[in-house]
Design a protein around this motif. Structure first.
Motif, mmCIF file in Angstrom:
data_model
loop_
_atom_site.group_PDB
_atom_site.id
_atom_site.type_symbol
_atom_site.label_atom_id
_atom_site.label_comp_id
_atom_site.label_asym_id
_atom_site.label_seq_id
_atom_site.Cartn_x
_atom_site.Cartn_y
_atom_site.Cartn_z
ATOM 1 N N ALA A 1 5.606 3.991 2.177
ATOM 2 C CA ALA A 1 6.020 5.196 2.900
ATOM 3 C C ALA A 1 6.850 4.829 4.125
ATOM 4 O O ALA A 1 7.906 5.428 4.381
ATOM 5 C CB ALA A 1 4.790 6.008 3.308
ATOM 6 N N SER B 1 0.866 -1.175 0.000
ATOM 7 C CA SER B 1 0.000 0.000 0.000
ATOM 8 C C SER B 1 0.909 1.233 0.000
ATOM 9 O O SER B 1 2.127 1.126 0.207
ATOM 10 C CB SER B 1 -0.881 0.015 1.253
ATOM 11 O OG SER B 1 -0.082 0.236 2.406
ATOM 12 N N LEU B 2 0.315 2.400 -0.215
ATOM 13 C CA LEU B 2 1.098 3.635 -0.122
ATOM 14 C C LEU B 2 1.731 3.754 1.260
ATOM 15 O O LEU B 2 2.891 4.152 1.391
ATOM 16 C CB LEU B 2 0.207 4.854 -0.382
ATOM 17 C CG LEU B 2 -0.191 5.102 -1.831
ATOM 18 C CD1 LEU B 2 -1.275 6.158 -1.908
ATOM 19 C CD2 LEU B 2 1.013 5.514 -2.657
ATOM 20 N N GLU B 3 0.974 3.390 2.290
ATOM 21 C CA GLU B 3 1.468 3.485 3.664
ATOM 22 C C GLU B 3 2.621 2.518 3.904
ATOM 23 O O GLU B 3 3.584 2.858 4.597
ATOM 24 C CB GLU B 3 0.331 3.226 4.660
ATOM 25 C CG GLU B 3 -0.729 4.311 4.665
ATOM 26 C CD GLU B 3 -1.710 4.244 3.481
ATOM 27 O OE1 GLU B 3 -1.783 3.198 2.781
ATOM 28 O OE2 GLU B 3 -2.383 5.251 3.244
ATOM 29 N N THR C 1 6.238 10.261 3.143
ATOM 30 C CA THR C 1 4.819 10.189 3.464
ATOM 31 C C THR C 1 4.068 9.567 2.296
ATOM 32 O O THR C 1 4.555 9.565 1.157
ATOM 33 C CB THR C 1 4.231 11.588 3.738
ATOM 34 O OG1 THR C 1 4.252 12.342 2.525
ATOM 35 C CG2 THR C 1 4.991 12.315 4.838
ATOM 36 N N ALA C 2 2.888 9.055 2.578
ATOM 37 C CA ALA C 2 2.058 8.479 1.522
ATOM 38 C C ALA C 2 1.744 9.536 0.464
ATOM 39 O O ALA C 2 1.728 9.244 -0.733
ATOM 40 C CB ALA C 2 0.775 7.886 2.106
ATOM 41 N N SER C 3 1.524 10.783 0.870
ATOM 42 C CA SER C 3 1.213 11.819 -0.119
ATOM 43 C C SER C 3 2.424 12.178 -0.971
ATOM 44 O O SER C 3 2.270 12.510 -2.142
ATOM 45 C CB SER C 3 0.581 13.058 0.489
ATOM 46 O OG SER C 3 1.113 13.445 1.670
#
Length: 76
Positions: free
Chosen positions: A40, A35-37, A46-48
């Motif tokens: 990260a 996942s992005l998390e 960060t995920a963003s």
């Protein structure tokens, strides 16, 4: 368009347009089940920030290198 890990490995990061590089990162990340998390946490962003790189909006070389290494890719 679908990209593969070999597409990434056969090009230098600096030669790829940011949106293509980001799409390759996204595809490899999802193929590996991250996942992005997850990514990260692994690469210290960060995920963003990762989402920005994947979208082609952020081209920070440090971010690109950290993501490449976290995905098990060698950043040329």
């Amino acid at each position: 368009m679908t990209y593969s890990q070999s597409d990434y490995e056969n090009a230098h990061l600096s030669e790829l347009p940011a949106n293509v590089r980001g799409e390759i990162f996204r595809q490899i990340r999802t193929e590996k089940g991250y996942s992005l998390e997850d990514l990260a946490e692994t690469c210290g962003l960060t995920a963003s920030e990762i989402l920005g790189v994947e979208a082609g909006d952020i081209a920070n070389p440090s971010y690109v290198t950290r993501i490449a290494h976290a995905l098990g890719l060698v950043a040329p």
